[in-house]
Design an enzyme around this catalytic site. Sequence first.
Site, PDB file in Angstrom:
ATOM      1  CB  THR A 106      -0.925   0.034   1.225  1.00 38.60           C
ATOM      2  OG1 THR A 106      -0.165   0.378   2.393  1.00 38.60           O
ATOM      3  CG2 THR A 106      -1.603  -1.314   1.440  1.00 38.60           C
ATOM      4  CB  CYS A 107       0.067   4.863   0.022  1.00 40.31           C
ATOM      5  SG  CYS A 107      -0.962   5.058   1.484  1.00 40.31           S
ATOM      6  CG  HIS A 119       0.975  -6.673  11.987  1.00 42.74           C
ATOM      7  ND1 HIS A 119       1.074  -5.330  12.272  1.00 42.74           N
ATOM      8  CD2 HIS A 119       1.151  -6.776  10.641  1.00 42.74           C
ATOM      9  CE1 HIS A 119       1.308  -4.651  11.164  1.00 42.74           C
ATOM     10  NE2 HIS A 119       1.353  -5.513  10.151  1.00 42.74           N
TER      11      HIS A 119
END
Length: 399
Positions: free
Chosen positions: A45-46, A83
């Site tokens: 992702t970003c 997580h």
Amino acid sequence: MIINLRVDHKVANIETIETTAKDLEIIFNKIKKDLDIKEYVEINTCNRVEYYINTDIVSYENDCFRTENENIIIHYDDMAIIHLFRMTSGLESMIIGEDQILGQIKSAKKRSIDENHCGKILNTLFTKAIHVGQVVRQKTYINRGSVSIGSAAVDLAEENIGDLKGKHVLVIGAGKMGKLVAKALAEKDLKAIFVANRTYYRAVRLADELNGKAILLDELSQCLPTADVIISATGAPHTILNKEKIEDFIDSKKASSIIMIDIANPRDIDEDVLDLGVKLFNIDDLRGIADENKKLRENEAKEAERIIESEFNLLKNSFKLMEVEDLLADIRLSMENIRTKEALKATSKLSNVEGSAKIIDNMSKSIVNKIFHDMSLNIKKVAEEEDHDVIKTLESIFK
């Protein structure tokens, strides 16, 4: 063993994530080759790059996991699972509670399935993780009024340029992130908005939603001279804008008033545009908005943690039972083979008795079902208690 390798915004800025991602890929490819890994999911992702791996042939001390890059995080089993659950719940996002990460993880799972890298364990794990993310959003207000990276970028623009009313805005990229930016801009009273994209029909579709104009990436010169705000969010592997590409279209007086916000990873805008006087921001500059958002959602985050803990315990129990599924299948098959042979013997001896074959078949099935039912319950109990010695003994007997 489930292993998570990652670098994200919590330990690194955007530049470090970009460089560390290359080291991470090298480590992952080495592990995949040396340990013959078949089951893995990649998440990109970003502001994060992650790999989830399942293997039963590696120890924590394996040389494959040695790295000098302190930005690479390696978690195993329980920590890796927790997580992932926190990530799908929006607790690991820069903007706490944002919804986009859930879609990104769904896409990562689907891609892994399509490429035949998502086996039974990771499929179960990611299905559960997606479920956890959905439950957290249903049972808490973690995403109520949630800002996304896209809307945070628009907020950042307003912090630095003031009200966007009457401004010219250029959005580069019509993908998921570009749509989030557009959604936030739709609420603003803009004078003009341009959407640039490599694929023209996507730019048209997004521009139509905003009553704006669509252009191709190589037509940026049309709107650069009038743009007040430029927000870039493409998936390009290289920069889209740099000093050389824009200095012929933007004079120095205009440049000093332009806000450029780059929320892509890798970055779309080269830092050399700063030489022109442009104000350039990237994902790292959204941290202030992210911190404010985090404070607003502290109570919801605590409730989300309780849901995650409960769902984690359920998954752990499922994994324990999965360990003996093959054993139970082997036992059942062995019993069925014995039943079939003995039923045939008995049937041949009673060949003169009408309906004997069906009677014997039904009776023998009933006997096996009753014996297997009790045996199955006991074996599952052993699995839940994690008595691996007993499981190994059973495997040696029945296999």
